[in-house]
Enzyme design. Structure first.
Site, PDB file in Angstrom:
ATOM      1  N   LYS A  87      64.229  72.360  16.972  1.00 16.36           N
ATOM      2  CA  LYS A  87      64.294  70.944  16.627  1.00 16.36           C
ATOM      3  C   LYS A  87      63.451  70.678  15.374  1.00 16.36           C
ATOM      4  O   LYS A  87      62.306  71.130  15.280  1.00 16.36           O
ATOM      5  CB  LYS A  87      63.788  70.126  17.815  1.00 16.36           C
ATOM      6  N   SER A 162      66.442  63.056  21.968  1.00 18.24           N
ATOM      7  CA  SER A 162      66.412  63.299  20.545  1.00 18.24           C
ATOM      8  C   SER A 162      66.702  64.739  20.138  1.00 18.24           C
ATOM      9  O   SER A 162      66.822  65.039  18.954  1.00 18.24           O
ATOM     10  CB  SER A 162      65.050  62.872  19.976  1.00 18.24           C
ATOM     11  N   SER A 186      64.512  63.607  26.074  1.00 15.01           N
ATOM     12  CA  SER A 186      65.030  64.156  24.822  1.00 15.01           C
ATOM     13  C   SER A 186      65.501  65.599  24.895  1.00 15.01           C
ATOM     14  O   SER A 186      66.183  66.066  23.988  1.00 15.01           O
ATOM     15  CB  SER A 186      63.974  64.027  23.714  1.00 15.01           C
TER      16      SER A 186
END
Length: 487
Positions: A87, A162, A186
């Protein structure tokens, strides 16, 4: 030469690592094959937004040299030569570290985050960074630095957030595993929307050092960095490599005949029937393996939003989302809202709506101390009821992946996952088949703090009974990138 279409690449990361150590696959060939898969699949998704291909190839050559020079029986790193994705808000030395925030465009990470360093020490090779929402506080993966990511099962839908880029690239079998982060769902929401596995560890088990934005106080416990995978068997070894302290127990030591399962089909949000059926199906599968099914007596999930909001606000202190969007200097919300429809606007509508909601809520009197105490009471009561061998099954969201922008109409549905962050519980998100439209369903498996081995063991059982990971095949009818990948 290993073909990017070779079905061997669909093996678990653990299996690929074993093949590398056994000199049955070359690290160079493995990295090249996954790079080719990313290049083939990513244009329809915009999931990998920063490629690291040339550096990865160099590290693969170094891994191959280490492998060839090793003596018989000499220990080798457990994930030697296995590619992975990370990420973008988690620092990888020398690579962009914007968290999708326009004000950070061009900033490079000076060093690896702790979790990246640990995975590199374990032999893994980072091939790319994946997309996320601005600042990481929303479930639509879209920003003005890299553009929008699409769900691999249907590009008209969101992949979640996310860690949406991670979920999307794993779902098309283009990465063996990924590193995500979760403060309100997330990891688990993208895993559910994309049909992969995700594990939110016990709070504090994995270091968040090198995550941006850094989080103060107990938020560092609520925020959890963890693995996202295609196979359940990878979760435990990856967690062991990521963790900053020894893990408790072992998944293989769990006897399902000693496990009590508490299905909870709904809580603070209205959950659709297909999601509730997935919970019931998972409970029946575990019961068939010898687990006991009981109704949860502890109350409090119906106030999950108030509890999560109060405990987050109590610990956030001066941390402001408007400041996150401005990289430390609060943006002007009225000005940015007026210009957000312009092509050169630095912020998405979703991010501005979240920032505006935060600003409004700061002016609304709220009994923070009361709800925070309620959250701590809920944690104690749940831990007492679950005990060392109890798991809670819960939907990860109210429905399968919504269409783009649709979550703005139901902004609080993330409480299905968020409540577990402030409780500090480990939670494993497990694929649970698909709905009538062919979209992935999922089930969360939660347990008391420290019981990561238990939730991962349950994930392995449910993988066998519910079908586990199935590769998504996105449509390539139109390009979805809005910016080229950064190198």
């Amino acid at each position: 030469m290993l073909s990017p279409h070779d079905p061997l690449l669909s093996s678990s990361a653990s299996s690929l690592a074993a093949l590398v150590r056994g000199k049955q696959i070359s690290p160079v060939e493995l990295v090249d094959a996954f790079i080719a898969r990313i290049e083939a699949e990513n244009p329809a998704l915009n999931a990998v937004v920063v490629d690291r291909f040339e550096r990865a190839r160099g590290e693969a050559s170094a891994a191959e040299a280490l492998l060839m020079g090793a003596h018989a029986g000499e220990p080798l790193p457990p994930m030697l030569g296995v590619p992975c994705t990370v990420k973008e808000c988690i620092a990888v030395e020398g690579m962009p570290n914007t968290a999708g925030v326009h004000a950070r465009k061009g900033l490079l990470a000076p060093r690896d985050a702790d979790v990246v360093r640990r995975m590199r020490d374990a032999g893994a090779i980072v091939v790319g960074l994946t997309n996320m929402p601005e600042g990481g506080l929303w479930l639509e993966t879209n920003n003005r630095v890299y553009g929008r990511t699409n769900n691999p099962w249907d590009p008209a839908r969101i992949p979640g957030g996310s860690s949406g880029g991670e979920g999307a690239i794993l779902a098309v079998d283009a990465s063996p595993f990924g590193i995500g982060a979760d403060i309100g769902g997330s990891i688990r929401i993208p895993a559910a929307f994309c049909g992969v596995f995700g594990h939110k560890p016990t709070g504090g088990l994995v270091s968040n050092e090198g995550y941006w934005p850094s989080v103060p106080g107990a938020l560092d416990i609520f925020l959890c960095t963890g693995p996202m995978t295609r196979r359940a068997e990878d979760l435990w070894p990856l967690l062991g490599s990521m963790a900053q302290r020894p893990l408790e127990g072992r998944p293989e030591a769990v006897d399902l005949r000693e496990v009590t399962v508490y299905p909870l089909e709904t809580g603070a949000a209205r959950v659709r029937e297909d999601q509730r059926r997935a919970v019931r199906r998972a409970a029946r599968a575990l019961e068939a393996r010898g687990a006991r099914i009981e109704a949860l007596r502890t109350r409090g999930f119906e106030r999950a939003l108030e509890i999560w909001s109060a405990m987050m606000e109590e610990e956030a202190g001066a941390l402001s989302y408007a400041e996150v969007l401005g990289n430390g200097r609060a943006i002007s919300l009225p000005r940015e809202l007026l210009r957000c429809s312009r092509p050169d606007a630095p912020h998405t509508l979703q991010a501005l709506v979240v920032a505006a909601a935060e600003a409004i809520l700061k002016w609304v009197p709220a009994p923070l101390a009361t709800w925070s105490r309620a959250g701590k009471w809920l944690r104690e009561e749940l831990e007492a009821e679950l005990g060392p061998r109890g798991v809670l099954l819960h939907p990860p969201y109210t429905r399968t992946a919504p269409r783009h922008f649709e979550p703005l109409l139901t902004p609080f549905d993330f409480v299905c996952t968020a409540i577990f962050n402030v409780l500090g519980f480990p939670v494993t998100e497990v694929p649970a088949g698909r709905d009538a439209a062919g979209l992935p369903l999922g089930v969360q498996v939660a347990a008391r703090r420290g019981a990561d081995a238990l939730t991962i063991a349950i994930a392995g059982a449910l993988e066998a009974d519910l079908g586990g990971f199935v590769r998504a095949r996105p449509s390539r009818s139109a390009p979805f990138r809005t910016t080229p990948p950064r190198r």
